[in-house]
Scaffold this active site. Structure first.
Site, PDB file in Angstrom:
ATOM      1  N   GLU A 200       0.724  -1.254  -0.103  1.00 44.55           N
ATOM      2  CA  GLU A 200      -0.092  -0.076   0.042  1.00 44.55           C
ATOM      3  C   GLU A 200       0.875   1.294  -0.146  1.00 44.55           C
ATOM      4  O   GLU A 200       2.154   1.146   0.541  1.00 44.55           O
ATOM      5  CB  GLU A 200      -0.803   0.057   1.205  1.00 44.55           C
ATOM      6  N   HIS A 208      -5.386   8.285  12.819  1.00 46.30           N
ATOM      7  CA  HIS A 208      -5.938   6.944  12.774  1.00 46.30           C
ATOM      8  C   HIS A 208      -7.457   7.258  13.203  1.00 46.30           C
ATOM      9  O   HIS A 208      -7.781   7.430  14.527  1.00 46.30           O
ATOM     10  CB  HIS A 208      -5.517   5.803  13.615  1.00 46.30           C
ATOM     11  N   GLU A 287      -8.567  -1.508   7.981  1.00 44.33           N
ATOM     12  CA  GLU A 287      -9.175  -2.972   8.213  1.00 44.33           C
ATOM     13  C   GLU A 287     -10.673  -2.697   8.857  1.00 44.33           C
ATOM     14  O   GLU A 287     -11.007  -1.655   9.180  1.00 44.33           O
ATOM     15  CB  GLU A 287      -8.434  -3.372   9.045  1.00 44.33           C
ATOM     16  N   ARG A 291     -15.608  -7.062  16.109  1.00 47.70           N
ATOM     17  CA  ARG A 291     -15.714  -7.307  17.614  1.00 47.70           C
ATOM     18  C   ARG A 291     -16.058  -5.700  18.197  1.00 47.70           C
ATOM     19  O   ARG A 291     -15.634  -4.773  17.820  1.00 47.70           O
ATOM     20  CB  ARG A 291     -14.721  -7.848  18.129  1.00 47.70           C
ATOM     21  N   ARG A 337      -5.584   4.162  28.232  1.00 49.69           N
ATOM     22  CA  ARG A 337      -5.430   2.998  28.887  1.00 49.69           C
ATOM     23  C   ARG A 337      -4.387   2.691  29.797  1.00 49.69           C
ATOM     24  O   ARG A 337      -3.248   3.049  29.471  1.00 49.69           O
ATOM     25  CB  ARG A 337      -4.917   2.146  27.451  1.00 49.69           C
TER      26      ARG A 337
END
Length: 447
Positions: A200, A208, A287, A291, A337
């Site tokens: 790519e 993102h 992608e 989930r 996180r």
């Protein structure tokens, strides 16, 4: 609605799903390894089943044991959480063969989106914009050179079956390409048992951006807005926020509509996330994750909709609870996180938590399964909790986040809390001016 759901996961996500089940009046079963016998979700579940020793392959990835636990307890559905078996098409198929509902998409949809090349082809067919590159796997170096020359350097080589940054190499010129191909194929074969790679265009300073979508499996699809996950280290997300500081209302509505229509056309069922690189006003498909995402709470914060409730409702045949016009966005949310890692070297830091105190107040949410005295096992992912903060706008959200981070106490182990205390005071972060390379450059400059 289901009578009893087995939660095939551990840690904060197992506790998150358990809470949703309890709110819906559904009985819960959790599975656990011997290392997780004292975990919070095990303590709070209606039933628990030990499925093996600490290694994941012998417990949380052991399909036979999990199906046996369903049969022993009479569970009529399985929620896989994220990670482990959540995107395992074989697991979904086996559950279906045993008349147990997999709370997620069909095995066929998992397979399509789990193959990066097939996923890209499918996205293109559904009208989702894709990154310029090869149409499929590239097997010959001569072909790779031709494609790279056509789309222009730099290019990135990616593993077809890849994830987590493995099997990914950048080539800045034709001289780099041959080595990049060999290295990517070798890494892909070792990590995934499949050395197929594709090419790519490598974007220089992208963000993102991911869109949260839901389908009812019968031709209806909606989106719940986007999340910005550009702050990453080694392709792993660290900080996520919604909405993205980089998008305007027109871009947001456009890409959301594209994704919702694609999900409807695909006949997709349940939760999914369509991920993009975004640069200079253009979106490029990376992608689709089939989930629930780790960062789903920021979407819940700005929509007021419980996404796990929605997953369970769709899987039980109840359809979507909302139409697109019913979904409203309110304020701004950020998730950090919290990992059991050294905040600079990111070396894992398992051990006993001697003191654990979470922040509180308006707009503060902490998703965590740990507690004072809990021993972090060395066998699994280092995520121990997520701090989610919501405000009426991004400025208020950042101010609230700063305060919450100051209140958060985890003693006995090293965590990434100091990193977030640094980031919340950084001018680029305050201005929302960052891309997917920003954090690694920031960390490198601090060494």
């Amino acid at each position: 609605m289901f009578q009893k759901i087995l939660i095939a996961n551990r840690g904060e996500i197992a506790l998150r799903v358990l809470r949703a089940c309890k709110e819906l009046g559904i009985q819960t079963v959790v599975v656990h390894s011997t290392a997780d016998a004292d975990a919070m979700h095990v303590r709070l579940a209606d039933e628990s089943v030990c499925i093996g020793p600490p290694p994941s392959r012998d417990s949380y990835l052991n399909i036979h044991q999990i199906v046996a636990a369903c049969e022993i307890t009479g569970a009529d559905a399985v929620h896989p959480g994220y990670g482990f078996l959540s995107e395992n098409a074989k697991f979904a198929d086996i559950l279906a063969a045993h008349n147990i509902t997999f709370i997620g998409p069909t095995g066929d949809h998992i397979r399509i989106m789990g193959d990066k090349i097939e996923a890209k082809r499918t996205a293109k067919r559904l009208g989702i914009p894709v990154v310029p590159g090869s149409d499929g796997a590239v097997t010959e170096d001569k072909e790779a050179k031709r494609i790279a020359a056509a789309i222009g350097y730099p290019v990135i080589i990616k593993a077809s079956a890849g994830g987590g940054g493995r099997g990914m190499k950048v080539a800045h010129s034709e001289a780099d390409l041959e080595v990049a191909l060999q290295t990517a194929r070798s890494e892909a074969g070792a990590a995934f048992g499949d050395d197929a790679v594709y090419i790519e265009k490598y974007l220089q300073k992208p963000r993102h951006i991911e869109v949260q979508v839901f389908g009812d499996g019968a031709g209806r699809g909606v989106h719940f807005g986007e999340r910005d996950c550009s702050l990453q280290r080694r392709h792993q997300k660290v900080w996520e926020e919604a909405p993205s500081p980089a998008l305007n209302a027109e871009e947001r509505a456009h890409i959301g509509g594209v994704c919702a229509r694609a999900i409807a056309d695909l006949g997709y069922s349940g939760a999914g996330t369509i991920e993009f690189l975004y640069e200079d006003g253009e979106f490029y498909f990376i992608e689709m994750n089939t989930r629930l995402q780790v960062e789903h709470p920021v979407t819940e914060a700005i929509t007021g909709i419980d996404l796990v409730h929605e997953q369970i409702r769709v899987a039980s045949g109840g359809g979507l609870s909302v139409r697109q016009e019913d979904i409203r966005f309110h304020g701004h949310a950020i998730e950090c996180r919290i990992n059991a890692e050294d905040p600079r070297s990111f070396t894992p830091s398992p051990g006993t938590i001697t003191h654990f105190h979470t922040p509180g107040g308006l707009g503060i949410r902490v998703d965590s399964g740990v507690y004072s005295g809990y021993k972090i096992p060395p066998y699994y992912d280092s995520l121990i909790g997520k701090l989610i903060v919501h405000g009426r706008n991004r400025v208020e959200c950042m101010m609230r986040l700063r305060r919450a981070l100051d209140e958060f106490v985890v003693d006995g182990i090293k965590t990434t809390l100091p990193l977030f205390r640094d980031l919340v005071g950084n001018a680029d972060i305050a201005n929302g001016d960052y891309d997917i390379h920003w954090l690694e450059k920031y960390l490198a400059e601090g060494e």
